[in-house]
Every structure is written in C-alpha cells, then in structure tokens.
Design an enzyme around this catalytic site. Structure first.
Site, PDB file in Angstrom:
ATOM      1  N   LYS A  41       0.842  -1.207   0.000  1.00 48.38           N
ATOM      2  CA  LYS A  41       0.000   0.000   0.000  1.00 48.38           C
ATOM      3  C   LYS A  41       0.873   1.251   0.000  1.00 48.38           C
ATOM      4  O   LYS A  41       0.678   2.188  -0.779  1.00 48.38           O
ATOM      5  CB  LYS A  41      -0.902   0.014   1.234  1.00 48.38           C
ATOM      6  CG  LYS A  41      -1.544   1.374   1.535  1.00 48.38           C
ATOM      7  CD  LYS A  41      -2.403   1.324   2.773  1.00 48.38           C
ATOM      8  CE  LYS A  41      -1.657   1.410   4.058  1.00 48.38           C
ATOM      9  NZ  LYS A  41      -1.270   2.774   4.458  1.00 48.38           N
ATOM     10  N   ASN A  42       1.885   1.273   0.897  1.00 55.28           N
ATOM     11  CA  ASN A  42       2.687   2.485   1.074  1.00 55.28           C
ATOM     12  C   ASN A  42       3.700   2.720  -0.038  1.00 55.28           C
ATOM     13  O   ASN A  42       4.403   3.723  -0.030  1.00 55.28           O
ATOM     14  CB  ASN A  42       3.365   2.456   2.449  1.00 55.28           C
ATOM     15  CG  ASN A  42       2.339   2.601   3.550  1.00 55.28           C
ATOM     16  OD1 ASN A  42       1.185   2.960   3.292  1.00 55.28           O
ATOM     17  ND2 ASN A  42       2.737   2.324   4.778  1.00 55.28           N
ATOM     18  N   CYS A  84      -5.088  12.535  13.688  1.00 59.70           N
ATOM     19  CA  CYS A  84      -5.135  11.105  13.347  1.00 59.70           C
ATOM     20  C   CYS A  84      -5.100  10.308  14.637  1.00 59.70           C
ATOM     21  O   CYS A  84      -4.533  10.770  15.633  1.00 59.70           O
ATOM     22  CB  CYS A  84      -3.925  10.768  12.476  1.00 59.70           C
ATOM     23  SG  CYS A  84      -3.702   9.008  12.190  1.00 59.70           S
ATOM     24  N   ARG A 140       0.516  14.228  13.579  1.00 57.99           N
ATOM     25  CA  ARG A 140       0.973  14.032  12.186  1.00 57.99           C
ATOM     26  C   ARG A 140       0.848  15.304  11.338  1.00 57.99           C
ATOM     27  O   ARG A 140       0.165  15.311  10.300  1.00 57.99           O
ATOM     28  CB  ARG A 140       0.239  12.870  11.533  1.00 57.99           C
ATOM     29  CG  ARG A 140       0.403  11.562  12.289  1.00 57.99           C
ATOM     30  CD  ARG A 140      -0.248  10.401  11.604  1.00 57.99           C
ATOM     31  NE  ARG A 140       0.467   9.982  10.406  1.00 57.99           N
ATOM     32  CZ  ARG A 140       0.040   8.990   9.604  1.00 57.99           C
ATOM     33  NH1 ARG A 140      -1.102   8.380   9.874  1.00 57.99           N
ATOM     34  NH2 ARG A 140       0.734   8.631   8.555  1.00 57.99           N
ATOM     35  N   ASP A 179       5.101   0.408  12.082  1.00 55.82           N
ATOM     36  CA  ASP A 179       3.921  -0.280  11.540  1.00 55.82           C
ATOM     37  C   ASP A 179       3.863  -1.749  11.930  1.00 55.82           C
ATOM     38  O   ASP A 179       2.912  -2.438  11.565  1.00 55.82           O
ATOM     39  CB  ASP A 179       3.883  -0.131  10.015  1.00 55.82           C
ATOM     40  CG  ASP A 179       3.636   1.306   9.583  1.00 55.82           C
ATOM     41  OD1 ASP A 179       3.796   1.606   8.388  1.00 55.82           O
ATOM     42  OD2 ASP A 179       3.306   2.138  10.449  1.00 55.82           O
ATOM     43  N   ARG A 205      -8.299  -1.061   4.909  1.00 54.03           N
ATOM     44  CA  ARG A 205      -7.469  -0.019   4.305  1.00 54.03           C
ATOM     45  C   ARG A 205      -6.113  -0.563   3.873  1.00 54.03           C
ATOM     46  O   ARG A 205      -5.482  -0.030   2.969  1.00 54.03           O
ATOM     47  CB  ARG A 205      -7.230   1.121   5.292  1.00 54.03           C
ATOM     48  CG  ARG A 205      -8.487   1.862   5.717  1.00 54.03           C
ATOM     49  CD  ARG A 205      -8.100   3.073   6.528  1.00 54.03           C
ATOM     50  NE  ARG A 205      -7.129   3.866   5.789  1.00 54.03           N
ATOM     51  CZ  ARG A 205      -6.616   4.988   6.273  1.00 54.03           C
ATOM     52  NH1 ARG A 205      -6.955   5.382   7.489  1.00 54.03           N
ATOM     53  NH2 ARG A 205      -5.750   5.690   5.575  1.00 54.03           N
TER      54      ARG A 205
HETATM   55  C1  EPZ Z   1       4.328   6.889   6.524  1.00 55.28           C
HETATM   56  O1  EPZ Z   1       3.492   7.899   7.097  1.00 55.28           O
HETATM   57  C2  EPZ Z   1       3.438   5.649   6.367  1.00 55.28           C
HETATM   58  N1  EPZ Z   1       2.321   5.961   5.505  1.00 55.28           N
HETATM   59  C3  EPZ Z   1       2.929   5.222   7.753  1.00 55.28           C
HETATM   60  O2  EPZ Z   1       2.205   3.995   7.606  1.00 55.28           O
HETATM   61  C4  EPZ Z   1       4.125   4.934   8.654  1.00 55.28           C
HETATM   62  O3  EPZ Z   1       3.673   4.651   9.952  1.00 55.28           O
HETATM   63  C5  EPZ Z   1       5.045   6.175   8.714  1.00 55.28           C
HETATM   64  O4  EPZ Z   1       5.438   6.580   7.391  1.00 55.28           O
HETATM   65  C6  EPZ Z   1       6.316   5.913   9.510  1.00 55.28           C
HETATM   66  O5  EPZ Z   1       7.005   4.823   9.021  1.00 55.28           O
HETATM   67  C7  EPZ Z   1       2.513   5.966   4.154  1.00 55.28           C
HETATM   68  O6  EPZ Z   1       3.593   5.743   3.634  1.00 55.28           O
HETATM   69  C8  EPZ Z   1       1.327   6.277   3.306  1.00 55.28           C
HETATM   70  P1  EPZ Z   1       6.163  10.325   8.679  1.00 55.28           P
HETATM   71  P2  EPZ Z   1       3.988   9.431   7.138  1.00 55.28           P
HETATM   72  O7  EPZ Z   1       5.988  11.612   7.951  1.00 55.28           O
HETATM   73  O8  EPZ Z   1       4.858   9.716   5.976  1.00 55.28           O
HETATM   74  C9  EPZ Z   1       6.350  13.622  12.146  1.00 55.28           C
HETATM   75  C10 EPZ Z   1       0.423   2.475   7.906  1.00 55.28           C
HETATM   76  O9  EPZ Z   1       0.093   1.889   8.953  1.00 55.28           O
HETATM   77  N2  EPZ Z   1       6.193  14.624  11.061  1.00 55.28           N
HETATM   78  O10 EPZ Z   1       7.366   9.516   8.360  1.00 55.28           O
HETATM   79  O11 EPZ Z   1       2.781  10.255   7.335  1.00 55.28           O
HETATM   80  C11 EPZ Z   1       5.099  12.751  12.290  1.00 55.28           C
HETATM   81  O12 EPZ Z   1       4.125  13.370  13.077  1.00 55.28           O
HETATM   82  C12 EPZ Z   1       0.813   3.974   7.978  1.00 55.28           C
HETATM   83  O13 EPZ Z   1       0.482   1.957   6.793  1.00 55.28           O
HETATM   84  C13 EPZ Z   1       6.165  15.969  11.391  1.00 55.28           C
HETATM   85  O14 EPZ Z   1       6.258  16.351  12.554  1.00 55.28           O
HETATM   86  O15 EPZ Z   1       4.857   9.434   8.466  1.00 55.28           O
HETATM   87  C14 EPZ Z   1       5.673  11.480  12.920  1.00 55.28           C
HETATM   88  O16 EPZ Z   1       5.781  11.652  14.294  1.00 55.28           O
HETATM   89  C15 EPZ Z   1       0.493   4.586   9.298  1.00 55.28           C
HETATM   90  N3  EPZ Z   1       6.025  16.873  10.376  1.00 55.28           N
HETATM   91  C16 EPZ Z   1       7.052  11.387  12.260  1.00 55.28           C
HETATM   92  O17 EPZ Z   1       7.373  12.690  11.777  1.00 55.28           O
HETATM   93  C17 EPZ Z   1       5.926  16.500   9.050  1.00 55.28           C
HETATM   94  O18 EPZ Z   1       5.798  17.365   8.167  1.00 55.28           O
HETATM   95  C18 EPZ Z   1       7.161  10.397  11.110  1.00 55.28           C
HETATM   96  O19 EPZ Z   1       6.074  10.622  10.257  1.00 55.28           O
HETATM   97  C19 EPZ Z   1       5.967  15.121   8.743  1.00 55.28           C
HETATM   98  C20 EPZ Z   1       6.105  14.196   9.779  1.00 55.28           C
END
Ligand code: EPZ
Length: 416
Positions: free
Chosen positions: A22-23, A115, A120, A303, A395
């Site tokens: 998916k990702n 979320c 996030r 994850d 999902r």
């Molecule tokens: C991706 O989400 C995945 N989703 C998530 O999978 C996964 O948990 C996550 O990466 C971490 O591995 C997809 O790829 C579609 P991040 P993403 O930006 O990109 C903070 C699943 O279960 N952050 O790497 O949204 C954020 O709050 C899903 O399949 C900021 O503060 O995650 C978090 O604490 C859930 N500001 C950390 O960074 C930003 O602008 C990592 O988030 C961006 C992120």
C-alpha cells in the site's frame, strides 16, 4: 458496519501470497501526475486506500482502470485539488501536493486533520516546498500553493519523514537545478518511488540513504512499474505463524526489506528461512519476551509495533515496547487487555508481562495496525473474538479473511 469474527486456537499452516505494498503504490499513483500519458503499474493491491487515491486522481481528470494491471492516463488533468472529504479519510492524499506543483505550478490541498495515532502535521513538507520557491497560504483548512518557478534547494529534515521525502523528491524531479534532501527517509517505498521516477527520465541518486540528490528535468515520460511486496503484511503473517504455533510459507515477499523484524522474531523463538522471494517460518520454542524500540527504516518499523505487542502478550517474561515515531500509537493496548493481556503504559513505553493465555472478547479496531494486532491476538485466544470497525483493516490488508481461512483459521465477516 462489518465486524470480523475469529474463533481462535488453530495452528496456521500452508502458503500465503503477499500482496503489493500500500505504502509504495500510493506515492507511485500520485507520481503519475508528473508525466502526461498512460502509466502502468502491476501488483497494485485492492485496498480501500488505493480506491481513495484512484478517486482523488480521477476527480482531477485522470482516467484509470484497475484490472490485472493498474493503468492510469493523466493526459487531461484539469483540477489541481485534493478535497477535505478525501484527505480526511486518507492522509496520504497529501502526496499529490509535490507532483501538482512540479507539473502545474499550483495546488489546493486540504490539510489533513488529526489522526488516531498522532498529530501528524505536514509542516516539514510545506517548509521544504517553500525552500524550493513555493508560495504557501493556509486558507479555511486548505493549503493554497503556487510556484511560478520551482527551483532546487538543499533541504535538511529535522525529523525523518517518509511521505515528506516522497513529496519533495517528486517536486524536485521537475524543478530547476539540484535538490539535496538530507536526513531523508530510507524506506523501501522511497527507493521504489525513486526507481519509477528515474524510469520516467528523472535523475535521482542516493535513494535508500540519508542523502538524496535530484537533478531537475524539463519533462518526464510515463512508464511501467511493478509495486514492491508489502513488508508490513509479510511481517504480520510472520507473527501469525508465531502466535499460533504455525508453519507458513510466505510467497512473493522481499525478506531483505524486513531484517529488523526477522531478527527480533528469530530471537523470540521463530525459525525463519528465506529463499529468493519466499520465507518459511515456524515456531520452534516458547515465545521469548524481548524489548523493541520503533525507529525509521532500517530499524524496527512502527507499523509492526502493535503486531509485535500482540505476540509479546504471550511471552515468557517481560517485554518493553517503546514507540518513538508516533506519540499516540498504543490504542490497541486497552483492547488487548480486554482479551486478558497484562500491559502497563509508562509514557512512550508499554510494559508487557506475558500471560499463559488470551481469551476471546468483543473488541474495537482504532487504526490499521491496531486492528491487525487484534486479529493476531484473536487467532491465539481461547474462544470467539469479534473485532468491530474493521474498515480500518480493509485499508491495508487485501482479502485478509480469505488468506487466513486458507491456512486454517476459523474467521468470517459479519455485518453488525
Ligand atoms: C508513513 O506515514 C506511512 N504511511 C505510515 O504507515 C508509517 O507509519 C510512517 O510513514 C512511519 O514509518 C505511508 O507511507 C502512506 P512520517 P507518514 O511523515 O509519511 C512527524 C500504515 O500503517 N512529522 O514519516 O505520514 C510525524 O508526526 C501507515 O500503513 C512531522 O512532525 O509518516 C511522525 O511523528 C500509518 N512533520 C514522524 O514525523 C511532518 O511534516 C514520522 O512521520 C511530517 C512528519
């Protein structure tokens, strides 16, 4: 609303075919906005989130078909917007921001709200785009972005972000000059996206490392690409074998994308043998309690945290599970406790004391991976478990009850 009913206690045996990730598929689909014409993706899983991205792109003017292959034609894009109705159901919708700005120099994208697993925010996406010359305004819950010129920049992420890296990599692929992404995400899904962009004619180096260099190009050409296997689905079935004293062969997976998970499961009492694109896994001893801490790839993935916790509830001792990525990713704890687990939360660490058995109970899914942990606990529990709100599961897991039933689980779906 559907619920999943599981009668636990069966050891799972047989073969499972792993679906596309998916990702990986979501950013690949969004990247089709970068090049006008027909893009072809194979191994795209049939999931709710994929459907949401398909609808989002077709609202913009793309024409797509999800047969044996997923084909999408982006010749007639006429709308540059990701509406709140779609973004609120899937945060990954924000992945259209970079490609829209790169190709059409404007975008109107709803800010993703809160979320279940954490705040996030997307501040790092927006800050990087501003460094590339994008003018950004927030208006009535929407990001209004314009970029008369998109120019390369050196962007250092203060925190590793997967979709942030993907969004800026896509924007930079059509920008003027060189972009350097530092402290970039190294996930296999980021590498797959870079491979597809390069196949379309982009010039990207260093994907899979902490520094990615993108030399912008004038134009990209649509191509064909196979979506990588889902490493989180693979990890989930590895735990299913462990928690049910099973013996499984996982087909069509990428063992090399799962090293941290495989290492920990082997320490926990699993025999895991990998060969090519398959993994043979069976439980060979009691479940040993382990400590894990989630971190960005290649460390232990967030994850897989909930699924691993389900296994540790039946461990031989005490396991400390620390969640370092999301500030609120323990929603499954209370539900696992309803099934008899012994878990105490101390800040960002869950203290899991192994118990002899779990018992079936009605429980509630709260997010995608939390629902997977409840399915795993239910497979091992005595009696019947009803998992409510399984739309979360749909999902990210393709035909899960069919796959589980084919390896001996007593599982069925009911509408409640
Ligand atoms: C991706 O989400 C995945 N989703 C998530 O999978 C996964 O948990 C996550 O990466 C971490 O591995 C997809 O790829 C579609 P991040 P993403 O930006 O990109 C903070 C699943 O279960 N952050 O790497 O949204 C954020 O709050 C899903 O399949 C900021 O503060 O995650 C978090 O604490 C859930 N500001 C950390 O960074 C930003 O602008 C990592 O988030 C961006 C992120």
């Amino acid at each position: 609303m559907d619920k999943l009913v599981i009668e636990g206690g069966n050891s799972l045996k047989g073969q499972v075919s792993i679906s596309g990730a998916k990702n990986a598929a979501l950013p690949l689909m969004a990247s089709s906005l970068l090049a006008s014409g027909r893009h072809t993706f194979t191994n795209v899983p049939r999931l709710r989130d994929i459907r949401t991205m398909q609808i989002l792109l077709s609202n913009m003017g793309a024409i797509s078909e999800h047969g044996d292959r997923f084909e999408i034609d982006t010749t007639d894009i006429h709308t540059y917007e990701a509406p709140y109705e779609l973004v609120k159901t899937m945060r990954a919708s924000v992945l259209v921001l970079g490609p829209l700005l790169a190709r059409y120099r404007r975008a109107r994208v709803s800010l993703p709200g809160g979320c279940a697993i954490g705040a996030r925010p997307i501040n790092l996406h927006l800050r990087g785009l501003q460094q590339m010359g994008v003018d950004i305004e927030l208006d009535h819950g929407y990001v209004i972005a314009k970029a008369p010129r998109l120019r390369g920049a050196t962007i250092s992420f203060e925190q590793v972000t997967v979709t942030g890296t993907e969004n800026l990599m896509m924007a930079a692929s059509l920008a003027e000059g060189l972009t350097i992404l530092q402290n970039a995400a190294q996930e296999p899904e980021v590498v797959a996206l870079a491979e597809y962009l390069n196949r379309m004619g982009a010039q990207i180096e260093g994907a899979g490392t902490a520094e990615i260099r993108i030399q912008g190009r004038k134009e990209l050409i649509p191509a064909t690409f196979t979506v990588i296997p889902d490493r989180i689905e693979t990890g989930t079935y590895l735990v299913a074998a462990a928690i049910t004293k099973g013996d499984l062969e996982l087909k069509g997976c990428r063992p090399d994308h799962l090293n941290a998970v495989i290492q920990n499961l082997a320490l926990a009492g699993l025999s895991i043998e990998g060969e090519g694109d398959s993994l043979r896994v069976k439980r060979v001893s009691e479940i040993k309690s382990l400590n894990v801490m989630t971190r960005p790839y290649p460390a232990f993935p967030t994850d897989m945290q909930a699924q691993f916790m389900a296994l540790m509830t039946l461990g031989s001792g005490v396991s400390l599970i620390t969640e370092q990525i999301f500030e609120n990713r323990f929603m499954h704890v209370l539900e696992l406790k309803r099934m008899g687990a012994d878990i105490q939360l101390e800040g960002r660490t869950a203290v899991v004391r192994g118990v002899k058995r779990l018992s079936g109970a009605p429980v509630m899914a709260t997010d995608l991976r939390a629902s997977a942990s409840l399915v795993l606990a239910a497979l091992a529990a005595e009696g019947v478990t009803e998992i409510h709100r399984i739309y979360h599961l749909d999902r990210g897991y393709e035909t899960i009850e069919q796959k589980l039933a084919a390896i001996g689980a007593r599982v069925w779906r009911e509408s409640s």
